[in-house]
Scaffold this motif. Structure first.
Motif, PDB file in Angstrom:
ATOM      1  N   LEU A 156       0.812  -1.213   0.000  1.00  0.00           N
ATOM      2  CA  LEU A 156       0.000   0.000   0.000  1.00  0.00           C
ATOM      3  C   LEU A 156       0.847   1.265   0.000  1.00  0.00           C
ATOM      4  O   LEU A 156       0.305   2.360  -0.123  1.00  0.00           O
ATOM      5  N   ALA A 157       2.140   1.117   0.161  1.00  0.00           N
ATOM      6  CA  ALA A 157       3.015   2.288   0.275  1.00  0.00           C
ATOM      7  C   ALA A 157       2.990   3.109  -1.005  1.00  0.00           C
ATOM      8  O   ALA A 157       2.804   2.582  -2.114  1.00  0.00           O
ATOM      9  N   ILE A 158       3.151   4.420  -0.832  1.00  0.00           N
ATOM     10  CA  ILE A 158       3.263   5.342  -1.964  1.00  0.00           C
ATOM     11  C   ILE A 158       4.600   6.050  -1.840  1.00  0.00           C
ATOM     12  O   ILE A 158       4.885   6.665  -0.811  1.00  0.00           O
ATOM     13  N   HIS A 159       5.414   5.935  -2.890  1.00  0.00           N
ATOM     14  CA  HIS A 159       6.752   6.524  -2.866  1.00  0.00           C
ATOM     15  C   HIS A 159       6.962   7.402  -4.092  1.00  0.00           C
ATOM     16  O   HIS A 159       6.302   7.224  -5.113  1.00  0.00           O
ATOM     17  N   GLN A 160       7.909   8.324  -3.959  1.00  0.00           N
ATOM     18  CA  GLN A 160       8.329   9.091  -5.121  1.00  0.00           C
ATOM     19  C   GLN A 160       9.055   8.176  -6.100  1.00  0.00           C
ATOM     20  O   GLN A 160       9.789   7.281  -5.682  1.00  0.00           O
ATOM     21  N   THR A 161       8.847   8.383  -7.379  1.00  0.00           N
ATOM     22  CA  THR A 161       9.562   7.612  -8.405  1.00  0.00           C
ATOM     23  C   THR A 161      10.119   8.593  -9.434  1.00  0.00           C
ATOM     24  O   THR A 161       9.594   9.698  -9.591  1.00  0.00           O
ATOM     25  N   LEU A 162      11.167   8.159 -10.117  1.00  0.00           N
ATOM     26  CA  LEU A 162      11.764   8.971 -11.184  1.00  0.00           C
ATOM     27  C   LEU A 162      11.469   8.259 -12.503  1.00  0.00           C
ATOM     28  O   LEU A 162      11.946   7.152 -12.740  1.00  0.00           O
ATOM     29  N   VAL A 163      10.683   8.897 -13.346  1.00  0.00           N
ATOM     30  CA  VAL A 163      10.184   8.260 -14.574  1.00  0.00           C
ATOM     31  C   VAL A 163      10.799   8.944 -15.792  1.00  0.00           C
ATOM     32  O   VAL A 163      10.803  10.177 -15.880  1.00  0.00           O
ATOM     33  N   ARG A 164      11.313   8.167 -16.716  1.00  0.00           N
ATOM     34  CA  ARG A 164      11.885   8.713 -17.952  1.00  0.00           C
ATOM     35  C   ARG A 164      10.993   8.496 -19.164  1.00  0.00           C
ATOM     36  O   ARG A 164      11.121   9.182 -20.171  1.00  0.00           O
ATOM     37  N   LYS A 165      10.106   7.476 -19.073  1.00  0.00           N
ATOM     38  CA  LYS A 165       9.245   7.163 -20.223  1.00  0.00           C
ATOM     39  C   LYS A 165       7.798   6.991 -19.750  1.00  0.00           C
ATOM     40  O   LYS A 165       7.556   6.600 -18.611  1.00  0.00           O
ATOM     41  N   ARG A 166       6.867   7.244 -20.651  1.00  0.00           N
ATOM     42  CA  ARG A 166       5.437   7.114 -20.338  1.00  0.00           C
ATOM     43  C   ARG A 166       5.138   5.741 -19.744  1.00  0.00           C
ATOM     44  O   ARG A 166       4.319   5.624 -18.825  1.00  0.00           O
ATOM     45  N   GLU A 167       5.815   4.689 -20.235  1.00  0.00           N
ATOM     46  CA  GLU A 167       5.545   3.326 -19.763  1.00  0.00           C
ATOM     47  C   GLU A 167       5.870   3.160 -18.279  1.00  0.00           C
ATOM     48  O   GLU A 167       5.430   2.220 -17.628  1.00  0.00           O
ATOM     49  N   GLY A 168       6.695   4.077 -17.755  1.00  0.00           N
ATOM     50  CA  GLY A 168       7.064   3.992 -16.342  1.00  0.00           C
ATOM     51  C   GLY A 168       5.959   4.431 -15.393  1.00  0.00           C
ATOM     52  O   GLY A 168       6.060   4.226 -14.184  1.00  0.00           O
ATOM     53  N   LEU A 169       4.905   5.024 -15.936  1.00  0.00           N
ATOM     54  CA  LEU A 169       3.790   5.480 -15.091  1.00  0.00           C
ATOM     55  C   LEU A 169       2.816   4.318 -14.902  1.00  0.00           C
ATOM     56  O   LEU A 169       1.739   4.266 -15.487  1.00  0.00           O
ATOM     57  N   LYS A 170       3.207   3.377 -14.064  1.00  0.00           N
ATOM     58  CA  LYS A 170       2.430   2.142 -13.897  1.00  0.00           C
ATOM     59  C   LYS A 170       1.299   2.304 -12.885  1.00  0.00           C
ATOM     60  O   LYS A 170       0.210   1.778 -13.075  1.00  0.00           O
ATOM     61  N   SER A 171       1.548   2.977 -11.772  1.00  0.00           N
ATOM     62  CA  SER A 171       0.498   3.166 -10.754  1.00  0.00           C
ATOM     63  C   SER A 171       0.615   4.568 -10.158  1.00  0.00           C
ATOM     64  O   SER A 171       0.873   4.721  -8.957  1.00  0.00           O
ATOM     65  N   PRO A 172       0.448   5.584 -10.992  1.00  0.00           N
ATOM     66  CA  PRO A 172       0.670   6.973 -10.535  1.00  0.00           C
ATOM     67  C   PRO A 172      -0.341   7.401  -9.476  1.00  0.00           C
ATOM     68  O   PRO A 172      -1.526   7.109  -9.569  1.00  0.00           O
TER      69      PRO A 172
END
Length: 378
Positions: A43-59
């Protein structure tokens, strides 16, 4: 001020917002995006560093859990030239901390693109985990289910006392507005800088329609400010009662184990070499024994009061009141309740609000010939 409307399909405002922000990656407006996402393992929500649209898996750019102040990560990304332009989705307290770190030369503003988001406040981590687990078991999204729900007993007190829960004018490049609106139907993205205007043009080219942020947002902010003022008054009164004397202060801090968690979680405690990590702050065994001999006994670990007073002295003018210090304390010491009111008194002395205006100089870094005359005389 120009803005666009983001239509929300099936009530999934986080997916709709992330989709609009991915346009900035696709069109090369920015090269990377710092954005909260839900962990695939819980259930945790963490900051992520995304370079490509595909990286937005569970924004989850709009959520009720704050594990870290994201300004700390922007500082880390500024330690050297990242060779890329990084956008970051930031709550108002994260945005104001980032503004302070820019002034302190800890964040390279030229390589950053700030996206401020309205904030509904955040929940106490344990309360969030419990409620989110229940909602998740029923197959629903906790962020969507809990957003906008008036559950003050579950909210962090620093959020209930927060007087700046929307991105302040001139601090972000883009602002995501949704307070007072229906985020299950629509969001609005507003440009607040030339860079933001360029990003907005990319969104309109991608099909997002220009629209005006409804007036309901402004009126809702004013209503909420009135509720905040009422809670904050009692909260500050509690602080005065709790820390009104040296004995009370010592009693409150008596549980400190000097783990430095509060320092490490604070976005404003940025020193690479903290004085408390210096060699001279680690006395030799002989020195410690001599000190114990002079006093008859010595509390271990030593200098817990000195640690807190030193930290307070270092960051009083720039404390944004995010409360991460208190969340990080394993002893549940009300560190934020101590620091925020005292910081506010110092800030009021200089008529300074941290993170309010990027152009406003830091009080202690600015010499004024006529200042504090009531303290030091002419």
């Amino acid at each position: 001020m120009s803005s666009v409307r983001v239509e929300v399909m099936d009530g999934d405002f986080n997916r709709a917002l992330a989709s609009s922000l991915s346009v900035l990656l696709d069109k090369g407006i920015v090269d990377a995006l710092v954005i909260p996402q839900e962990s695939p393992h819980g259930l945790a929500i963490h900051q992520t560093l995304v370079r490509k649209r595909e990286g937005l898996k569970s924004p989850r750019p709009i959520n009720l859990l704050m594990a870290n102040n994201a300004a700390r990560f922007l500082q880390e990304l500024s330690e050297a030239d990242p060779g890329a332009r990084v956008a970051a989705v930031l709550r108002p307290c994260e945005l104001r901390a980032a503004v302070e770190l820019v002034k302190l030369n800890q964040i390279n503003r030229a390589s950053m693109f700030f996206i401020g988001v309205d904030c509904h406040g955040t929940m106490k981590p344990r309360a969030y985990e419990k409620r989110a687990a229940e909602i998740k078991r029923e197959g629903r999204d906790p962020s969507a289910e809990l957003i906008g729900k008036d559950e003050p007993e579950s909210q962090r007190e620093t959020c209930r006392a927060c007087e700046r829960f929307w991105p302040l004018e001139g601090t972000a490049d883009l602002v995501v507005a949704h307070i007072g609106l229906d985020p299950f139907k629509e969001l609005f993205i507003e440009a607040h800088s030339d860079a933001g205007a360029g990003a907005l043009r990319a969104l309109t080219e991608a099909g997002y329609r220009e629209a005006v942020v409804p007036e309901a947002r402004r009126s809702t902010i004013q209503e909420r400010l009135a509720r905040v003022a009422e809670f904050r008054k009692g909260w500050l009164e509690e602080a005065r009662n709790k820390f009104g004397s040296l004995d009370a202060l010592l009693s409150t801090l008596s549980g400190c184990v000097r783990c430095y968690n509060c320092r490490d979680a604070c976005p404003i405690c940025y020193c690479k070499e903290c004085v408390f990590d210096a060699e001279f702050m680690e006395p030799s065994p002989r020195h410690t024994l001599r000190r114990a001999g002079r006093k008859g006994l010595l509390r271990l670990p030593q200098d817990t009061l000195l640690f807190h007073l030193t930290r307070l002295n270092h960051m009083a003018t720039s404390c944004v009141g995010c409360g991460m210090c208190e969340e990080a304390c394993p002893q549940e010491i009300p560190v934020a309740l101590l620091f925020i009111p005292l910081g506010e008194r110092v800030q009021r002395l200089f008529d300074y609000v941290p993170g309010r205006d990027p152009r406003e100089p830091l009080p202690l870094a600015t010499f004024k010939e006529k200042e504090l005359e009531e303290v030091g005389g002419e």
